[in-house]
Design an enzyme around this catalytic site. Structure first.
Site, short mmCIF file in Angstrom:
data_model
loop_
_atom_site.label_atom_id
_atom_site.label_comp_id
_atom_site.label_asym_id
_atom_site.label_seq_id
_atom_site.Cartn_x
_atom_site.Cartn_y
_atom_site.Cartn_z
CE LYS A 17 0.88 0.88 4.54
NZ LYS A 17 1.58 2.18 5.06
CB ILE A 104 11.88 -5.73 4.36
CG1 ILE A 104 11.61 -7.37 3.60
CG2 ILE A 104 12.10 -5.99 5.88
CD1 ILE A 104 12.72 -8.14 3.62
CB ALA A 105 11.63 -2.01 7.37
N GLY A 109 3.77 -1.68 4.08
CA GLY A 109 3.12 -2.63 4.68
C GLY A 109 2.93 -4.08 4.05
CG ASP A 145 -0.28 -0.47 7.65
OD1 ASP A 145 -0.91 0.45 8.30
OD2 ASP A 145 0.84 -0.39 7.73
#
Length: 309
Positions: A17, A104-105, A109, A145
């Protein structure tokens, strides 16, 4: 209470997202912030395959480096599977194979998409036949999320971002994502925001619950990328730029190469650029790639977690 459990793998795809808009309220007593955000699910997906097994396990593949991800019970997808098994009284376990493409991170989300896809996959695998509402309630327990990754589309999230109301969006919006080589800690970015507000009390929100600007909803409803570009906003962006100053140069680069606007997604470090058309998005992707950035073209809104046949 299993109805028709299967021996085949169940394949579920869930989207990453972008936060088109993010207002962050004051720090609450529980250590969280009230937020008002407009989410859009975009065509960068996580693929989860679930196989029947006695234990709970997960392995990773895909287009990004997953070597740093936990594969024990701290993994959000494993947590999702165990929560569903506990809730529905399923005796067995599951082996999850996750192809990751969402950074990632990265503020998109990806972990939440994995958890949402796992809920849908295990529900089908075990034949637990939970209702949409029941799955949504489990999703909300896993993270703010996760409910949106289940529903997809475009939505307004309030509370911690997990209380969703759908937002009407007409047509397609074209985005180019500049994916960073590093991740940012969401709690770290929030801490930086709180620190900035302590230094400048006049910038802190005044006790009222944050809301999404009407201009965002009107632009989405009209399917008007230029109006949406004017309405994009993220309270976390300045804090993310403090933590990762290099993001400022990326925003400038995109906006000087034809983007209608750029925004740090969520807590970053992914930068999302809104383009006027497919052609404009392609040109922007080429320009960002020429600057040695990992640039990906996506469109939104797309559907949430669903079974692939």
């Amino acid at each position: 209470m299993t109805i028709a459990a299967t021996d085949e793998a169940v394949h579920v795809r869930a989207p990453g997202k972008i936060n088109l808009f993010m207002r962050v309220g004051a720090l609450q007593a529980d250590g969280y912030h009230d937020v008002a955000t407009a989410y859009q699910a975009v065509s960068l997906y996580e693929d989860v395959r679930a196989w029947p097994d006695d234990e709970f396990s997960v392995s990773f593949g895909g287009s990004i480096d997953t070597s740093g991800l936990p594969v024990d019970s701290s993994n959000l997808a494993i947590k999702a599977a165990k929560l569903l098994a506990r809730t529905a009284g399923v005796p067995g376990g599951v082996h999850l194979e996750i192809d990751k493409h969402v950074p990632i991170a990265g503020g998109m989300g990806g972990g939440s998409a994995d958890a949402a896809a796992t809920l849908v996959a295990c529900d089908a695998l075990w034949g637990t036949a939970l209702s949409k509402e029941e799955l949504h309630a489990l999703a909300a327990k896993l993270g703010a999320d996760v409910p949106f990754a289940l529903t997809g589309g475009t939505a307004v999230g309030t509370g911690r971002g997990d209380r969703l109301s759908p937002a009407l969006a007409t047509g397609q919006f074209h985005w180019v994502l500049a994916l960073a080589e590093f991740g940012l800690s969401t709690p770290g970015v929030y801490r930086e925001l709180d620190r900035r507000r302590e230094e400048r009390p006049e910038s802190a929100p005044r006790g009222i619950s944050p809301v999404v600007d009407v201009a965002v909803l009107q632009a989405l409803r009209a399917g008007d990328a230029r109006r949406l570009a004017d309405a994009l906003h993220n309270d976390l962006q300045a804090a993310a730029l403090d933590v990762a100053p290099g993001l400022g140069g990326i925003l400038e680069l995109g906006e000087s190469n034809g983007a209608l606007a750029g925004i740090v997604s969520g807590s970053g470090p992914t930068v999302a650029f809104l383009a006027d058309s497919t052609d404009a998005a392609l040109e922007l992707q080429v320009a960002l790639s020429a600057a040695r950035l990992n640039a990906v073209r996506v469109h939104g809104p797309v559907h949430g977690a669903r079974i692939m046949h």
